[in-house]
Design an enzyme around this catalytic site. Structure first.
Site, PDB file in Angstrom:
ATOM      1  N   SER A   1      -1.106   7.707   2.704  1.00  0.00           N
ATOM      2  CA  SER A   1      -0.932   6.257   2.543  1.00  0.00           C
ATOM      3  C   SER A   1      -2.253   5.501   2.585  1.00  0.00           C
ATOM      4  CB  SER A   1      -0.011   5.720   3.640  1.00  0.00           C
ATOM      5  OG  SER A   1      -0.653   5.733   4.895  1.00  0.00           O
TER       6      SER A   1
ATOM      7  N   THR B   1       0.222   2.461   5.166  1.00  0.00           N
ATOM      8  CA  THR B   1      -1.015   1.713   5.328  1.00  0.00           C
ATOM      9  C   THR B   1      -1.397   2.004   6.760  1.00  0.00           C
ATOM     10  OG1 THR B   1      -0.389  -0.110   3.856  1.00  0.00           O
ATOM     11  CG2 THR B   1      -1.863  -0.694   5.625  1.00  0.00           C
TER      12      THR B   1
ATOM     13  N   THR C   1      -5.551   0.596   3.114  1.00  0.00           N
ATOM     14  CA  THR C   1      -4.400   1.214   2.462  1.00  0.00           C
ATOM     15  C   THR C   1      -4.723   1.692   1.051  1.00  0.00           C
ATOM     16  OG1 THR C   1      -2.078   0.836   1.888  1.00  0.00           O
ATOM     17  CG2 THR C   1      -3.571  -0.958   1.398  1.00  0.00           C
TER      18      THR C   1
ATOM     19  N   ARG D   1      -2.663  -3.954  -9.292  1.00  0.00           N
ATOM     20  CA  ARG D   1      -1.833  -4.684  -8.314  1.00  0.00           C
ATOM     21  C   ARG D   1      -2.564  -4.738  -6.968  1.00  0.00           C
ATOM     22  NH1 ARG D   1       0.375  -3.067  -3.077  1.00  0.00           N
ATOM     23  NH2 ARG D   1       2.328  -4.165  -2.742  1.00  0.00           N
TER      24      ARG D   1
ATOM     25  N   THR E   1       2.270  -3.388   7.783  1.00  0.00           N
ATOM     26  CA  THR E   1       2.466  -2.337   6.793  1.00  0.00           C
ATOM     27  C   THR E   1       3.849  -2.568   6.184  1.00  0.00           C
ATOM     28  OG1 THR E   1       3.421  -0.828   8.432  1.00  0.00           O
ATOM     29  CG2 THR E   1       1.067  -0.656   8.049  1.00  0.00           C
ATOM     30  N   GLY E   2       4.064  -2.020   5.014  1.00  0.00           N
ATOM     31  CA  GLY E   2       5.374  -2.189   4.377  1.00  0.00           C
ATOM     32  C   GLY E   2       5.258  -2.984   3.093  1.00  0.00           C
TER      33      GLY E   2
HETATM   34  N1  ASP Z   1       1.510  -3.225   2.559  1.00  0.00           N
HETATM   35  C1  ASP Z   1       0.912  -2.337   1.627  1.00  0.00           C
HETATM   36  C2  ASP Z   1       0.933  -2.924   0.274  1.00  0.00           C
HETATM   37  O1  ASP Z   1       1.891  -3.605  -0.087  1.00  0.00           O
HETATM   38  C3  ASP Z   1       1.561  -1.016   1.462  1.00  0.00           C
HETATM   39  C4  ASP Z   1       2.194  -0.422   2.567  1.00  0.00           C
HETATM   40  O2  ASP Z   1       2.004  -0.759   3.708  1.00  0.00           O
HETATM   41  O3  ASP Z   1       2.895   0.500   2.211  1.00  0.00           O
HETATM   42  O4  ASP Z   1       0.022  -2.637  -0.469  1.00  0.00           O
END
Ligand code: ASP
Length: 378
Positions: A99, A226, A244, A254, A277-278
């Site tokens: 990640s 992340t 991340t 993106r 994260t997320g």
């Molecule tokens: N928050 C991060 C993003 O949207 C990705 C993640 O935490 O999975 O890039």
């Protein structure tokens, strides 16, 4: 099983490791002083490091995880942000963490593009990079943006050129055998249809991504994955860093929430820190790290402030494609929160773990979750 250290042993060994490392970094040949640093005696706040759970999993072949490394350096008197970045570097460099950094899951073209930000509470400075290719440790480049420029965010080719000029090694490809295989599997499952109408694209994305989670190819917490890591030092110095490889299989270019101040990370030295994260889009729309810190400024504790952010995301998630059959968000998001007293909490939309390190040593604990179970696949 490794021997569990007593609290005193942990603090002293962490401090000794950190002091020795600091001496080495300073080029000192003489051995580091053997006594624990004075900072351990004069502290006014118990140091804490909190992070996403990968901060207590990956060691990049060494002996300690990211939160333990960061805590040890803070206990040894390091600058808090230096310590946190040294901690997250373990995840960035470890090819097993898919990640973050080297071996992070690539974008839809199979290219690893990294996002990162960092904030230094006492100095009131910040830096970030987005869509950075070819440098394993995006957090160090974010730190260089903070230290070496008047800017807060440098992106894409400009970020890579900046890193090259500062002497960061640039690699042609940050994928690993494992992350390449996972990308190929994703390509196979999606049949290359990346630019469908938004509903079909999103359905294909979730269906194939979550199928790969269900089939054990990607860990649940690494589909959205992340590392965010926040810490407070003995004098109340609060800092944070988020780094991340972003959303797996994202459209090239993106940018997620991680490099955006107020979204993937926010620090105010008088109040506290929050990071995430997320699903970055949910966080970008609501700027939750800023919201959490502002709610703590108004008197909320870390857990309440974090839950309030989840409620805000839930209220602002209205598109059918993002909702499950019960009308609840069909994605994961977590916040890691720390206040100026050293109190901390982690909250998540669905159950997951977070990492913390105190004088008791590193631990993985359950986040306070808004909903039980896992998000339903499309
Ligand atoms: N928050 C991060 C993003 O949207 C990705 C993640 O935490 O999975 O890039």
């Amino acid at each position: 099983m490794p021997k569990r250290l007593s609290r005193r042993e942990f603090v002293l060994s962490s401090a000794a490791v950190a002091t020795a490392a600091a001496a080495r970094a300073a080029g000192a040949d003489r051995p580091a002083p053997s006594q624990a640093p004075a900072v351990m005696i004069r502290k006014t706040v118990n140091p804490v490091v909190i992070s996403s759970n990968n901060g207590n999993i990956y060691k990049n072949g060494g002996d300690v995880t990211g939160v333990a490394k960061a805590f040890g350096l803070i206990a040894g008197g390091s600058d808090v942000l230096d310590a946190l970045i040294a901690g997250v570097n373990l995840c960035e460099l470890d090819p097993l963490d898919v990640s973050v950094g080297f071996g992070g899951l690539p974008n839809a073209d199979g290219v690893v593009q990294l996002d990162s930000s960092c904030m230094h509470g006492p100095k009131k400075r910040a830096g970030g990079v987005a869509c950075l290719e070819g440098v394993r440790t995006a957090s160090r480049v974010a730190r260089a943006v903070m230290d070496e420029t008047d800017h807060h965010l440098i992106v894409g080719q400009g970020a890579q050129d900046f890193a090259r000029r500062l002497g960061f090694p640039i690699e042609a490809d940050l994928t690993t055998e494992r992350s390449r295989r996972l990308w190929l599997e994703w390509k196979r499952r999606t049949d290359g249809e990346h630019y469908l109408d938004p509903v079909r694209r999103s359905e294909a994305f979730y269906r194939t991504g979550l199928e790969m989670v269900r089939d054990g190819l990607i860990e649940f917490d690494h589909f959205w994955g992340t590392i965010n890591c926040n810490g407070i030092g003995p004098k109340g110095e609060i800092c944070g860093v988020t780094t991340t490889s972003g959303l797996a299989w994202k459209i090239p270019g993106r940018v997620g929430d991680s490099p955006i101040l107020g979204a993937g990370l926010y620090v105010d030295n008088d109040v506290g820190a929050a990071g995430s994260t997320g699903r970055g889009e949910a966080n970008l729309y609501n700027l939750c790290s800023f919201l959490i810190v502002e709610n703590m400024r108004r008197g909320m504790g870390p857990k309440d402030a974090g839950m309030e952010a989840l409620r805000r995301i839930r209220a602002n998630t209205v598109e059918q494609r993002l909702l499950d059959s019960k009308g609840e968000p069909r994605f994961q998001i977590q916040f890691y929160v720390l206040n100026a007293k050293g109190e901390y909490a982690a909250v998540s939309m669905y159950p997951s773990k977070f990492a913390v390190c105190t004088e008791q040593g590193p631990q993985s604990l359950d986040c306070d979750a808004m909903f039980p179970g896992r998000p339903e696949p499309a």
